[in-house]
Design a protein around this motif. Structure first.
Motif, PDB file in Angstrom:
ATOM      1  N   CYS A 188       0.822  -0.986  -0.078  1.00 29.07           N
ATOM      2  CA  CYS A 188       0.046   0.212   0.128  1.00 29.07           C
ATOM      3  C   CYS A 188       0.754   1.130  -0.002  1.00 29.07           C
ATOM      4  CB  CYS A 188      -0.988  -0.052   1.289  1.00 29.07           C
ATOM      5  SG  CYS A 188      -1.799   1.501   1.290  1.00 29.07           S
ATOM      6  N   ASN A 190      -0.755   4.275   0.412  1.00 28.36           N
ATOM      7  CA  ASN A 190      -1.534   5.486   0.643  1.00 28.36           C
ATOM      8  C   ASN A 190      -1.046   6.233   2.095  1.00 28.36           C
ATOM      9  OD1 ASN A 190      -3.290   5.659  -1.651  1.00 28.36           O
ATOM     10  ND2 ASN A 190      -3.882   3.567  -0.860  1.00 28.36           N
ATOM     11  N   CYS A 192      -2.250   6.432   5.010  1.00 34.61           N
ATOM     12  CA  CYS A 192      -3.091   7.107   5.870  1.00 34.61           C
ATOM     13  C   CYS A 192      -2.608   7.184   7.456  1.00 34.61           C
ATOM     14  CB  CYS A 192      -4.516   5.923   6.143  1.00 34.61           C
ATOM     15  SG  CYS A 192      -5.164   5.787   4.605  1.00 34.61           S
ATOM     16  N   TYR A 194      -2.910   6.946  10.454  1.00 32.34           N
ATOM     17  CA  TYR A 194      -3.245   6.010  11.586  1.00 32.34           C
ATOM     18  C   TYR A 194      -2.574   4.640  11.246  1.00 32.34           C
ATOM     19  CZ  TYR A 194      -6.932   5.139   8.526  1.00 32.34           C
ATOM     20  OH  TYR A 194      -7.728   4.539   7.259  1.00 32.34           O
ATOM     21  N   CYS A 195      -2.376   4.389   9.936  1.00 32.11           N
ATOM     22  CA  CYS A 195      -2.092   2.888   9.407  1.00 32.11           C
ATOM     23  C   CYS A 195      -0.888   2.234   9.396  1.00 32.11           C
ATOM     24  CB  CYS A 195      -2.939   2.928   8.234  1.00 32.11           C
ATOM     25  SG  CYS A 195      -2.974   1.065   7.720  1.00 32.11           S
ATOM     26  N   PRO A 198       1.376   0.085   5.070  1.00 36.11           N
ATOM     27  CA  PRO A 198       2.235   0.468   4.564  1.00 36.11           C
ATOM     28  C   PRO A 198       3.738   0.282   4.891  1.00 36.11           C
ATOM     29  CG  PRO A 198       0.509   2.318   4.432  1.00 36.11           C
ATOM     30  CD  PRO A 198       0.233   1.347   5.779  1.00 36.11           C
TER      31      PRO A 198
HETATM   32 FE1  SF4 Z   1      -3.354   1.895   2.949  1.00 38.11          FE
HETATM   33 FE2  SF4 Z   1      -4.068   1.530   5.503  1.00 38.11          FE
HETATM   34 FE3  SF4 Z   1      -4.978   3.708   4.394  1.00 38.11          FE
HETATM   35 FE4  SF4 Z   1      -5.803   1.251   3.824  1.00 38.11          FE
HETATM   36  S1  SF4 Z   1      -6.172   2.394   5.679  1.00 38.11           S
HETATM   37  S2  SF4 Z   1      -5.230   2.720   2.072  1.00 38.11           S
HETATM   38  S3  SF4 Z   1      -4.053  -0.021   3.853  1.00 38.11           S
HETATM   39  S4  SF4 Z   1      -2.762   3.252   4.615  1.00 38.11           S
END
Ligand code: SF4
Ligand code: SAH
Ligand code: F3S
Length: 467
Positions: A188, A190, A192, A194-195, A198
């Motif tokens: 990934c 992206n 985000c 909190y996540c 990646p």
């Molecule tokens: Fe990627 Fe996590 Fe965002 Fe989903 S929530 S797009 S896995 S960073």
């Protein structure tokens, strides 16, 4: 085609696999070794576990659901929230007694948790009976790692690096015979805020469409009735490939494979969800009229700080377009309560969005700080107890909506895929829009399409009869 270096690498792994056949057989007193693989977390991990099981089978192992019977135990772990990690720590602790009773037991921990240095080090230090610790980037090397562990008796931690490669052709043991997972991409990009994904899964990379289509065809040919295309953000499928392709195009091509089967996909990131995607879903009988479209929050300010790249208006635009195009559409979503700095006002905006969309079901999470992510460094003044109260408020709102959506299905007849039989003999059958209908029937209907008339709805449980 997969590139040469990955083919050579997998050939090498096949050699280790062959050697392990004899070595493991002898190690377990000339008995077929038994292996147990337990999966935590999302479908990506389920798909990875199917590969680990596939490799174990090639080494001559029999798979078992029972840890007590097992000679080899692998836990494939998830790092997405603290709760997921705590479960793993608890369950690994329980293996200590097993290892004491059976010193030849081999225990390995792999998956997303192990890609975090502080975690893999803690595991290595705290659980001396865990011999193998490896991350998501080195799964294809499992035979080599197991060979080294068995022949040297040494413990190891191997996190590897994200080499950006896709290893096509690892053996797979599919858990189901009629519902199956098909990864179309990995990683990934992206981020985000909190996540952790990646960081533990590496950069996004897509499989070639030809390879995906071949695998889908093979699944249909061997009797699969439902295929779920997998990726952390399927909507950005194709980025970085030489061929010019896209997710809507791939989805359409899969739907054109001959045969009677359903297609699902997850996860669809709202920032990249296009009208073209919706049109492809609307045009095909095979693509289920269900979209899992995580919105995370209904507050634009929070969405911005989550780095989600859409606002509520954009989210509602795609939702409304989808509703107008796809009859009987079911939308489901993920939502986080209590992101750092979220106020009760922000939270009310999340409830507003939930009421507006009317999701059939929601996956709801209280924010959990993850080491190394930007959100973990943000100010988070709201106490957990307060967040829990908001969380309960949300559940109540959603329960009413789910009950209402289910009641709307009463009296109608749906095509269903019969999935399983419960202990009391009742069959669970799933509609295209992802709702379970309980029906009477015999177990030989499992794995077949039937028609079910809904005769009763109680909250979000539907009962019906086969017609
Ligand atoms: Fe990627 Fe996590 Fe965002 Fe989903 S929530 S797009 S896995 S960073
Ligand atoms: N790729 C998917 C989600 C994968 S993780 C997507 O972008 O939608 C599954 C869900 O876990 C996320 O949608 C989010 O709601 C939740 N989640 C992820 N990290 C979290 C965290 N740190 N705390 C609470 N929930 C989290
Ligand atoms: Fe968990 Fe890894 Fe999936 S962190 S949610 S198993 S990608």
């Amino acid at each position: 085609m997969p590139n040469i270096s990955t083919i050579d690498e997998l050939k090498k792994q096949e050699e280790y696999t062959d050697m392990l056949k004899d070595i493991l057989f002898m190690r377990y007193d000339n008995n077929q070794p038994k292996a147990h693989v337990r999966t935590y977390g999302c479908q990506q991990n389920v798909a990875d576990s199917e590969k680990i099981k596939g490799m174990l089978e090639k080494m001559g192992c029999e798979l078992t659901e029972n840890t007590e019977d097992a000679d080899i135990i692998i836990f494939n772990t998830c790092a997405v929230r603290e709760h997921a990690e705590d479960r793993v720590f608890g369950n690994v602790g329980e293996l200590k007694a097993l290892k004491r009773r059976k010193p030849s037991l081999l225990i390995g921990l792999c998956g997303c948790m192990m890609e975090q240095k502080h975690i893999s080090e803690r595991i290595y230090k705290s659980f001396p009976y865990v011999g193998m610790v490896f991350g998501t980037h080195v799964i294809h090397k499992f035979p080599e790692m197991l060979y080294n562990a068995v022949t040297t008796g040494k413990r190891f931690v191997e996190r590897g690096t994200d080499d950006g490669k896709i290893y096509e052709g690892i053996p797979v043991h599919r858990d189901g015979s009629f519902k199956g997972w098909l990864s179309i991409m990995y990683g990934c990009d992206n981020f985000c805020t909190y996540c952790i994904v990646p960081y533990v899964r590496g950069r996004e990379r897509s499989r070639q469409s030809k390879t995906v289509l071949e695998e889908a065809k093979a699944m249909v040919k061997s009797g699969f009735k439902e295929i779920t295309l997998l990726g952390q953000n399927v909507n950005s499928y194709g980025k970085g490939l030489e061929e010019k392709t896209s997710f809507p195009k791939l989805l359409k091509n899969v739907s054109e494979i001959e045969g009677d089967f359903w297609i699902r996909f997850m996860t669809s990131h709202p920032k990249d969800a296009s009208k073209e995607l919706i049109d492809v879903i609307a045009d095909s009988e095979k693509i289920c009229n269900h979209i899992h479209l995580p919105f995370q929050s209904g507050s634009d300010g929070i969405l911005k700080r989550m780095n989600r790249h859409y606002d509520k208006e954009k989210y509602m635009e795609i939702v409304n377009y989808a509703k107008s195009k796809i009859p009987d559409l079911a939308l489901t979503s993920d939502v986080i309560v209590g992101f750092p700095g979220e106020t009760y006002e922000d939270f009310q905006k999340t409830l507003d969005l939930i009421r507006e969309v009317e999701f059939t079901s929601l996956f709801t999470f209280i924010y959990s700080p993850r080491v190394g992510t930007p959100a973990a460094k943000m100010d988070d003044p709201i106490p957990y107890e307060e967040k829990s109260r908001w969380f309960s408020e949300l559940l109540k709102v959603q329960e009413e909506i789910a009950a209402k959506r289910c009641a709307e299905m009463n009296g109608k007849t749906y095509r269903v895929l019969v999935e399983e039989q419960k202990k009391d003999g009742i069959l669970c059958a799933r509609t295209q829009n992802n709702i379970i209908v309980e029906v009477q029937g015999s177990a030989d209907l499992i794995g077949t399409f039937q028609n079910a008339e809904v005769t009763e709805s109680r909250n979000w449980i539907l009962r019906g009869k086969l017609v």
